[in-house]
Structure formats: C-alpha cells, structure tokens
Design a protein around this motif. Structure first.
Motif, PDB file in Angstrom:
ATOM      1  N   GLU A 114     -24.176 -11.982 -32.123  1.00 20.24           N
ATOM      2  CA  GLU A 114     -23.356 -10.858 -31.681  1.00 20.24           C
ATOM      3  C   GLU A 114     -22.535 -11.157 -30.433  1.00 20.24           C
ATOM      4  N   ASP A 115     -22.693 -12.324 -29.858  1.00 23.50           N
ATOM      5  CA  ASP A 115     -21.978 -12.665 -28.638  1.00 23.50           C
ATOM      6  C   ASP A 115     -20.475 -12.796 -28.917  1.00 23.50           C
ATOM      7  N   PRO A 116     -19.613 -12.304 -28.001  1.00 24.65           N
ATOM      8  CA  PRO A 116     -18.157 -12.420 -28.212  1.00 24.65           C
ATOM      9  C   PRO A 116     -17.684 -13.855 -28.424  1.00 24.65           C
ATOM     10  N   ARG A 117     -18.396 -14.826 -27.871  1.00 20.90           N
ATOM     11  CA  ARG A 117     -17.998 -16.215 -28.048  1.00 20.90           C
ATOM     12  C   ARG A 117     -18.161 -16.686 -29.490  1.00 20.90           C
ATOM     13  N   LEU A 118     -18.874 -15.914 -30.296  1.00 22.97           N
ATOM     14  CA  LEU A 118     -19.080 -16.253 -31.707  1.00 22.97           C
ATOM     15  C   LEU A 118     -18.191 -15.415 -32.618  1.00 22.97           C
ATOM     16  N   PHE A 119     -17.143 -14.785 -32.056  1.00 29.66           N
ATOM     17  CA  PHE A 119     -16.276 -13.891 -32.834  1.00 29.66           C
ATOM     18  C   PHE A 119     -15.615 -14.622 -34.003  1.00 29.66           C
ATOM     19  N   VAL A 120     -15.087 -15.819 -33.741  1.00 29.66           N
ATOM     20  CA  VAL A 120     -14.416 -16.580 -34.807  1.00 29.66           C
ATOM     21  C   VAL A 120     -15.403 -16.931 -35.903  1.00 29.66           C
ATOM     22  N   THR A 121     -16.605 -17.317 -35.500  1.00 25.13           N
ATOM     23  CA  THR A 121     -17.641 -17.656 -36.485  1.00 25.13           C
ATOM     24  C   THR A 121     -17.955 -16.453 -37.363  1.00 25.13           C
ATOM     25  N   ARG A 122     -18.005 -15.273 -36.763  1.00 28.23           N
ATOM     26  CA  ARG A 122     -18.288 -14.063 -37.540  1.00 28.23           C
ATOM     27  C   ARG A 122     -17.166 -13.782 -38.536  1.00 28.23           C
ATOM     28  N   LEU A 123     -15.931 -13.998 -38.117  1.00 23.75           N
ATOM     29  CA  LEU A 123     -14.806 -13.783 -39.022  1.00 23.75           C
ATOM     30  C   LEU A 123     -14.859 -14.728 -40.214  1.00 23.75           C
ATOM     31  N   ILE A 124     -15.191 -15.997 -39.937  1.00 22.25           N
ATOM     32  CA  ILE A 124     -15.286 -16.984 -41.022  1.00 22.25           C
ATOM     33  C   ILE A 124     -16.398 -16.603 -41.989  1.00 22.25           C
ATOM     34  N   ASP A 125     -17.553 -16.200 -41.453  1.00 20.46           N
ATOM     35  CA  ASP A 125     -18.655 -15.771 -42.307  1.00 20.46           C
ATOM     36  C   ASP A 125     -18.245 -14.577 -43.158  1.00 20.46           C
ATOM     37  N   LEU A 126     -17.502 -13.636 -42.550  1.00 24.38           N
ATOM     38  CA  LEU A 126     -17.057 -12.451 -43.281  1.00 24.38           C
ATOM     39  C   LEU A 126     -16.086 -12.829 -44.388  1.00 24.38           C
ATOM     40  N   ALA A 127     -15.144 -13.741 -44.093  1.00 28.64           N
ATOM     41  CA  ALA A 127     -14.160 -14.161 -45.083  1.00 28.64           C
ATOM     42  C   ALA A 127     -14.811 -14.882 -46.259  1.00 28.64           C
ATOM     43  N   GLN A 128     -15.882 -15.606 -45.975  1.00 27.23           N
ATOM     44  CA  GLN A 128     -16.584 -16.359 -47.017  1.00 27.23           C
ATOM     45  C   GLN A 128     -17.716 -15.556 -47.646  1.00 27.23           C
ATOM     46  N   ASN A 129     -17.783 -14.277 -47.268  1.00 25.37           N
ATOM     47  CA  ASN A 129     -18.803 -13.379 -47.809  1.00 25.37           C
ATOM     48  C   ASN A 129     -20.213 -13.921 -47.570  1.00 25.37           C
ATOM     49  N   GLN A 130     -20.424 -14.487 -46.379  1.00 25.88           N
ATOM     50  CA  GLN A 130     -21.730 -15.016 -46.003  1.00 25.88           C
ATOM     51  C   GLN A 130     -22.340 -14.138 -44.919  1.00 25.88           C
ATOM     52  N   SER A 131     -23.654 -14.158 -44.852  1.00 27.96           N
ATOM     53  CA  SER A 131     -24.328 -13.399 -43.810  1.00 27.96           C
ATOM     54  C   SER A 131     -24.054 -14.030 -42.452  1.00 27.96           C
ATOM     55  N   ASN A 132     -24.021 -13.198 -41.435  1.00 33.61           N
ATOM     56  CA  ASN A 132     -23.717 -13.655 -40.085  1.00 33.61           C
ATOM     57  C   ASN A 132     -24.854 -14.515 -39.538  1.00 33.61           C
ATOM     58  N   LYS A 133     -24.537 -15.752 -39.123  1.00 33.27           N
ATOM     59  CA  LYS A 133     -25.534 -16.650 -38.542  1.00 33.27           C
ATOM     60  C   LYS A 133     -25.454 -16.595 -37.023  1.00 33.27           C
ATOM     61  N   GLY A 134     -26.587 -16.729 -36.389  1.00 32.20           N
ATOM     62  CA  GLY A 134     -26.622 -16.743 -34.939  1.00 32.20           C
ATOM     63  C   GLY A 134     -26.209 -18.082 -34.380  1.00 32.20           C
ATOM     64  N   GLY A 135     -25.814 -18.075 -33.102  1.00 26.46           N
ATOM     65  CA  GLY A 135     -25.485 -19.312 -32.423  1.00 26.46           C
ATOM     66  C   GLY A 135     -26.733 -19.980 -31.862  1.00 26.46           C
ATOM     67  N   ASN A 136     -26.581 -21.215 -31.441  1.00 21.08           N
ATOM     68  CA  ASN A 136     -27.695 -21.981 -30.884  1.00 21.08           C
ATOM     69  C   ASN A 136     -27.625 -22.013 -29.365  1.00 21.08           C
ATOM     70  N   VAL A 137     -28.774 -22.183 -28.749  1.00 19.80           N
ATOM     71  CA  VAL A 137     -28.867 -22.312 -27.299  1.00 19.80           C
ATOM     72  C   VAL A 137     -29.535 -23.648 -26.980  1.00 19.80           C
ATOM     73  N   LEU A 138     -28.791 -24.514 -26.304  1.00 20.34           N
ATOM     74  CA  LEU A 138     -29.341 -25.798 -25.859  1.00 20.34           C
ATOM     75  C   LEU A 138     -29.808 -25.639 -24.427  1.00 20.34           C
ATOM     76  N   THR A 139     -31.087 -25.875 -24.199  1.00 15.90           N
ATOM     77  CA  THR A 139     -31.637 -25.745 -22.859  1.00 15.90           C
ATOM     78  C   THR A 139     -31.473 -27.040 -22.066  1.00 15.90           C
ATOM     79  N   THR A 140     -31.717 -26.951 -20.776  1.00 17.23           N
ATOM     80  CA  THR A 140     -31.626 -28.123 -19.886  1.00 17.23           C
ATOM     81  C   THR A 140     -32.888 -28.977 -19.918  1.00 17.23           C
ATOM     82  N   LEU A 141     -33.917 -28.531 -20.605  1.00 15.29           N
ATOM     83  CA  LEU A 141     -35.218 -29.189 -20.550  1.00 15.29           C
ATOM     84  C   LEU A 141     -35.171 -30.618 -21.073  1.00 15.29           C
ATOM     85  N   ASP A 142     -35.880 -31.486 -20.387  1.00 21.30           N
ATOM     86  CA  ASP A 142     -36.075 -32.876 -20.806  1.00 21.30           C
ATOM     87  C   ASP A 142     -37.408 -32.925 -21.552  1.00 21.30           C
ATOM     88  N   PRO A 143     -37.396 -33.141 -22.888  1.00 20.86           N
ATOM     89  CA  PRO A 143     -38.650 -33.111 -23.649  1.00 20.86           C
ATOM     90  C   PRO A 143     -39.716 -34.053 -23.115  1.00 20.86           C
TER      91      PRO A 143
END
Length: 503
Positions: A114-143
């Motif tokens: 739902e983040d505004p930065r994913l607006f284009v992704t949501r439009l593409i999903d809508l155009a392709q009749n796909q369910s909205n996928k969430g974005g990923n979060v990469l943390t700073t952690l060193d495994p």
C-alpha cells in the motif's frame, strides 16, 4: 408549511449535513489513519489475503530471508512464515490477524503493497489482473554478525539467561546485529489457527522473562562502568583533563555531604587505583570508580548531562523500529520539600560511573562508542537499508544521517586511546583480537537491591584507528555464573567484531 413540519424538516437537514460531514471526514481526512490501524479488521484480513513482501538481510549469496508469505489453502490464501525465527524475532516481530509488531508493523505499508512508492507496481498488477503483491524490505543486518552475536550470547547466559547485543557500523549508523534473549518463535503466533495463536501469545506475555521484549531498545539498566567513557569524554571536551594527564583517584572516597559506609565509593580491590593520583590511562584501564566520581563532581551535573545528551540520552533516535525506551541521565531529583532540584555532589559522583539514576539501553551504549569510533560524529542508527518492489527492484535506499557532533575529533581520539589501553593492558582484555587494535570498556553495574547479582556490560569498537564495527553487550541474567562485564561480555563482543572484520 406549518411550524411542526418546518421544525422536523430543519432537524432532518441538520442530521443530513452532520452525516455528510462525518462521511467526508472518514473518507478523506481520517482514511489513512484507519487504513494503517493494525486493529482494523478489514485491513488485517486484506493483509492475510495477499502476498506480503519479504523481509531480507545480507547481500548476494549471503542474503537470507527473515520473513515471507507462502500460499495456504484457506480463506486467507497466504501464511506468514519466519525461516530463522528465534534469531530474528525481536526485529521482524510477527503478523497476526489484528496485530503487527517489529518491522512487520513499522514497514507495514511497504510489505502490504500500500505504500505510495509501490503505486506503479499496483497499476501493473491491476492491468494484468493480478493480485497486489507487497514490496520487500532489506534490512541493514549482517547475517554473520547476527549469528555470531546470538550464538555467543546464548552460550554465555544459557537457555534461561537474559541479555542483548547490538552492533553498529560507526560511519553510517547501520545496525549490523541486534539480538535479544530470551527469544521466541513468531511462527507460533502467525498461524491461522487463531485459538493456538492466542494461547501462544498469552504464554509468552505471561512469561516472567519477557521474551516479547526487545531488550536492545526496550530495556534500560544502569550501564555501570561503561558510562565512564561518557565521563571521560566530558572531562576532555570541557578542558578538565587530557588523556596524558594524571587524575585524582584514591582507594576510597566519602562522597561530599554524606556520612556512613554506604556512601563510600571504593574500587573493589583494584590496588592500581589506590594512589591519590593516577594516570588517566590507569584510571580507565583499571576502571577506577573514585577517579570518575571525582571527575563528575568537578564537571558538575549540567556538563555531565549535556555530554550524555550529546550521545543520545534523554531522546529518541531510531525511526524504523518501535517502541523504544529513552536512555536517561537525570535532569533533576525530588528535593526535601517535594520540588525538583539539581543533582547534588554525592548523586553526581554516582553518575560518573553509571549508577544513581543513569540508565541506558544497549543500543544507546552502542551509539556512544560508535560516535567515538567515528571521531566524534554521532550517526542516526537505522535498520531499513532498502525498500524494494516485489521483483527486488530498489525503490528507495536509506541515506546515512548525521545527528550531531557528540565530541570533537580530538576528544574522540583521546578517549579511544584510553579504551585501547583498557583492552591492551586492563580489564577489557577478553575482547583483544590478535593483530587488530581494539578499543573497549567493561561495566559491572550494581542493581541497588541487596542480594541480587549485578548487570554485566561491555562496549568496544575496532579497528580502533578506522572502525568498521562498534558493539554493546548487556547481560541481565546468567543463572549459575558470576556476572562480570569483562569476563562474560568481552568474548561476546570479540565474536561479533571478528564476524564483521572477517566478512
């Protein structure tokens, strides 16, 4: 129109207007707050019914998934899964129907798509009749650093122990490791068997050891002698002493304005501190309580507090994980007449070595040594490295942010010299790494309750001349072991630093 009908008509008109105002408020001004409220059942069900984004750590081959969504054959379609649950639980938090914690909560709009930065992704999903996928979060952690911190802390405090480790990259503020024990399995809470989830939560919530608490940012304790690096920084920054000077010490010291043995400060048998004057190097290397108590009184509570606050005490600073407890250097105390008054000399003396009402979180003490390692500049700590699309395309990268100059570069260099001596020839020797110059300080803080063991602390950074990592270790409980900051905390800090330096 007769009067009764006109009155009813006017009343109905006002009701209609009130209804329109309420609808307008809810749909436009209050909509975002309602949509982001974790208690909103509709939003919560929608989150369960779409493919939520991943929480990640590391890069390339070393990248690990901390949380992901898997298809599931029930009304919610997806199940949240935590592949390395106990290792990262205090950071990822958990997602249940109606509850989010940790990164799951702070980055919910990204992960839910739902983040505004994913607006284009949501439009593409809508155009392709796909369910909205969430974005990923990469943390700073060193495994590697996270694993080293977890393994070392667990082996030290045992399965019934309590403690925390935080590691920071001094030049940027990136949090490389954040461990809290005891931990828990968020998969037990993320299950779609809501009765089982509720029972698991109640069991964890009622546990006296508080596994749901992230001790790295939510637990504040007396930092003990690790706070002496703050006192040393204040003394040098204010021109009271330099690292090459001798400082007042003594075997014991009756705090000003007091009587009785309970107000006598001693050095717990460290004879190196007994002369009336010792070198500043000796005072730090052997953790002379009397020396730092006297320094604090010479500086006064205002200068001590100003220095503590320059390092981050009495403020909030971590934006991407909550809640956090503020670390405290007291602004005042209650006087005999009930009013608030400034600390007296006896109380100020106790703060010089991290007692009285000085309290700190592990993250705060990691920030103190991180600023010293960065030649005095304090960086804002952060956990979110990147926001990504569902296809792992980078949408935004966190830029390091300077909070302030906690001390001058000259002061930072001198305190570093004192801490290097403490590892090379003093109480912090358990953190020594062959071939690497390490700066460190031990801390064993009294709880103020008769009969209870102390808290163990250790802070360090390395390489001292160009630091890549700063570490804080806090040991709250270690059943069956004698708690001492150097003996228990030093090897943990060493393991974390080696994991980062050898990566």
């Amino acid at each position: 129109m007769n009067r009764p009908i006109r009155t009813v008509s006017i009343f109905c008109m006002f009701l209609f207007l009130a209804l329109m105002v309420n609808i307008t408020y809810l749909q436009f001004w209050h909509a975002e707050e309602l949509n982001t409220d974790p208690l909103n059942a509709r939003v919560a069900e929608a989150a369960f019914s779409r493919e939520r984004g991943e929480i990640l750590a590391g890069e390339g081959r070393d990248q690990v998934t901390l949380a992901r969504s898997e298809e599931f054959d029930d009304r919610y379609k997806y199940l949240r899964v935590y592949p390395k649950p106990r290792l990262y639980a205090n950071i990822t938090g958990f997602l249940t129907l109606g509850t989010q914690t940790g990164i799951e909560r702070s980055q919910n709009t990204v992960l839910s798509g739902e983040d505004p930065r994913l607006f284009v992704t949501r439009l593409i999903d809508l155009a392709q009749n796909q369910s909205n996928k969430g974005g990923n979060v990469l943390t700073t952690l060193d495994p590697a650093a996270q694993q080293a911190a977890y393994d070392a802390l667990l082996s030290t405090v045992g399965p019934e122990g309590e403690g925390s480790v935080v590691a920071i990259e001094p030049k940027t503020g990136r949090i490389l490791a954040m461990v809290s024990l005891p931990t828990y399995d968020p998969n037990d809470l993320a299950t779609h068997d809501f009765d089982a989830s509720e029972q698991a939560y109640e069991r964890l919530d009622e546990d006296d050891r508080e596994p749901l608490v992230n001790r790295a940012i939510q637990t504040r304790l007396f930092p003990g002698s690790t706070f002496k690096v703050v006192t040393a920084a204040a003394a040098i920054e204010n021109g009271l002493y330099s690292s090459d000077d001798n400082v007042p010490s003594g075997a014991t010291w009756q705090t000003p304005g007091t009587t009785g043995e309970s107000n006598v400060i001693d050095n717990e048998g460290r004879f190196q501190c007994s002369p009336e004057e010792v070198s500043f190097l000796t005072a730090m290397a052997y953790s002379c309580n009397t020396a730092f108590a006297k320094m604090a009184v010479e500086l006064g509570p205002e200068k001590m507090r100003e220095q503590a606050e320059a390092f981050g005490f009495n403020s909030d600073y971590l934006n991407d994980l909550s809640p956090q407890a503020q670390s405290v250097y007291p602004e005042s105390v209650e006087g005999a007449d009930g009013s608030q008054v400034e600390l007296n000399d006896a109380q100020t003396a106790q703060t010089g070595f991290g007692q009285f009402e000085v309290q700190s979180t592990p993250l705060q003490m990691a920030m103190v040594v991180s600023a010293l390692a960065n030649r005095g500049t304090l960086m804002r700590p952060y956990l979110v490295e990147e926001v990504q699309s569902a296809e792992y395309e980078t949408l935004e990268t966190t830029e390091p942010e300077e909070l302030r100059d906690a001390v001058s570069p000259t002061t930072a260099d001198q305190v570093t010299d004192l801490m290097v001596e403490t590892v090379a020839n003093g109480t912090a020797s358990p953190a020594a790494i062959p071939g690497v110059s390490i700066a460190g300080k031990t801390g064993t803080a009294q709880r103020g309750v008769e009969g209870l063991p102390p808290y163990g602390w250790f802070v360090s950074f390395g390489p001292a001349e160009d630091a890549e990592v700063a570490v804080a270790v806090m040991i709250q409980e270690a059943p069956g072991k004698e708690i001492a900051g150097g003996a228990l905390g030093g090897p943990i800090a060493k393991a974390v630093m080696e994991a980062v330096l050898n990566d």
